[in-house]
Design a protein around this motif. Structure first.
Motif, PDB file in Angstrom:
ATOM      1  N   ILE A 217       0.745  -1.141   0.110  1.00 30.46           N
ATOM      2  CA  ILE A 217      -0.028  -0.072  -0.027  1.00 30.46           C
ATOM      3  C   ILE A 217       0.689   1.199   0.009  1.00 30.46           C
ATOM      4  N   SER A 218       2.130   1.202   0.533  1.00 31.67           N
ATOM      5  CA  SER A 218       2.953   2.311   0.511  1.00 31.67           C
ATOM      6  C   SER A 218       3.486   2.963  -0.707  1.00 31.67           C
ATOM      7  N   VAL A 219       3.341   4.140  -0.925  1.00 30.13           N
ATOM      8  CA  VAL A 219       3.782   4.935  -2.101  1.00 30.13           C
ATOM      9  C   VAL A 219       5.273   4.916  -1.975  1.00 30.13           C
ATOM     10  N   THR A 220       6.000   4.761  -3.317  1.00 30.66           N
ATOM     11  CA  THR A 220       7.332   5.022  -3.169  1.00 30.66           C
ATOM     12  C   THR A 220       7.957   6.376  -3.916  1.00 30.66           C
ATOM     13  N   GLY A 221       9.116   6.487  -3.852  1.00 29.75           N
ATOM     14  CA  GLY A 221       9.791   7.980  -4.315  1.00 29.75           C
ATOM     15  C   GLY A 221      11.087   8.180  -3.872  1.00 29.75           C
ATOM     16  N   PRO A 222      11.608   9.226  -4.218  1.00 33.99           N
ATOM     17  CA  PRO A 222      13.051   9.728  -3.785  1.00 33.99           C
ATOM     18  C   PRO A 222      13.112  10.416  -2.570  1.00 33.99           C
ATOM     19  N   GLU A 223      11.660  10.970  -2.255  1.00 33.91           N
ATOM     20  CA  GLU A 223      11.623  11.565  -0.898  1.00 33.91           C
ATOM     21  C   GLU A 223      11.618  10.808   0.497  1.00 33.91           C
ATOM     22  N   ILE A 224      11.223   9.448   0.272  1.00 38.67           N
ATOM     23  CA  ILE A 224      10.959   8.579   1.265  1.00 38.67           C
ATOM     24  C   ILE A 224      12.374   8.642   2.277  1.00 38.67           C
ATOM     25  N   ASP A 225      12.260   8.895   3.578  1.00 40.64           N
ATOM     26  CA  ASP A 225      13.345   8.837   4.644  1.00 40.64           C
ATOM     27  C   ASP A 225      13.454   7.729   5.262  1.00 40.64           C
TER      28      ASP A 225
END
Length: 198
Positions: free
Chosen positions: A37-45
């Motif tokens: 369910i979790s969105v992915t992307g370069p912002e994830i810490d």
């Protein structure tokens, strides 16, 4: 601290998680793997548990939910405990402590599913973490090992952090109990008075 969003409704990391200075939180499942369910992307810490999380709900009950909001609450609590132990630590160093001690998952290093990894609260509270921008070659002689212990109160060795954390938890639990008692009394006072038969 903000959740990155949930698929399929969200397709990219949204505001406020997408903003600089915000700890963007993704989710892992019960096996510790990327939650579908979790969105992915370069912002994830960082990531935290996001699947089948029990929490308080309506009418004084508990419910089980899935989503990055649950993971976000866990990370926010971790940040609060770090600030409790290191009250003078700047916010960016609190965030650095969370990312520097996270358990790496997926490809080595930061990636778009796990960020820097799954938060490790014990390590975040106890590990010697060099401050941001620390260069060991430029450290003055005799400076000792680099840690963020400068974020502690003067003269505090950090041993009281557990007591402060437990006291905070006690206050939260006591507040919840008081709220439940007040809610129950209100419900009773809203009931019509009993009829007296003559």
């Amino acid at each position: 601290v903000a959740g990155v969003g949930n698929l399929p409704r969200d397709q990219a990391v949204g505001y406020p998680a997408s903003e600089a200075g915000v700890i963007a939180v993704g989710g892992v499942d019960r096996a510790g793997l990327h939650a579908a369910i979790s969105v992915t992307g370069p912002e994830i810490d960082v990531v935290a548990p996001a699947v089948d999380i029990y929490s308080t709900s309506y009418d004084g009950k508990y419910s089980k939910g899935t989503g990055t909001s649950s993971a976000t609450a866990i990370v926010a609590g971790a940040a609060a405990l770090i600030r409790s132990k290191y009250p003078y630590l700047p916010a960016r160093e609190v965030a650095h402590r969370l990312t520097a001690t996270a358990v790496d998952k997926g490809p080595s290093g930061r990636d778009d599913e796990y960020g820097y990894g799954v938060i490790d609260l014990v390590a975040a509270l106890t590990a010697d973490v060099p401050p941001l921008g620390f260069e060991s070659v430029s450290a003055p002689a005799g400076a000792g090992p680099p840690t963020t212990a400068a974020g502690q109160r003067p003269g505090d060795d950090g041993s009281g952090a557990t007591a402060r954390g437990l006291a905070t938890l006690g206050v939260i639990v006591a507040t919840g109990v008081a709220w439940a008692v007040v809610a129950r009394r209100r419900r009773r006072s809203d009931d019509p008075p009993p009829r007296i038969s003559r």
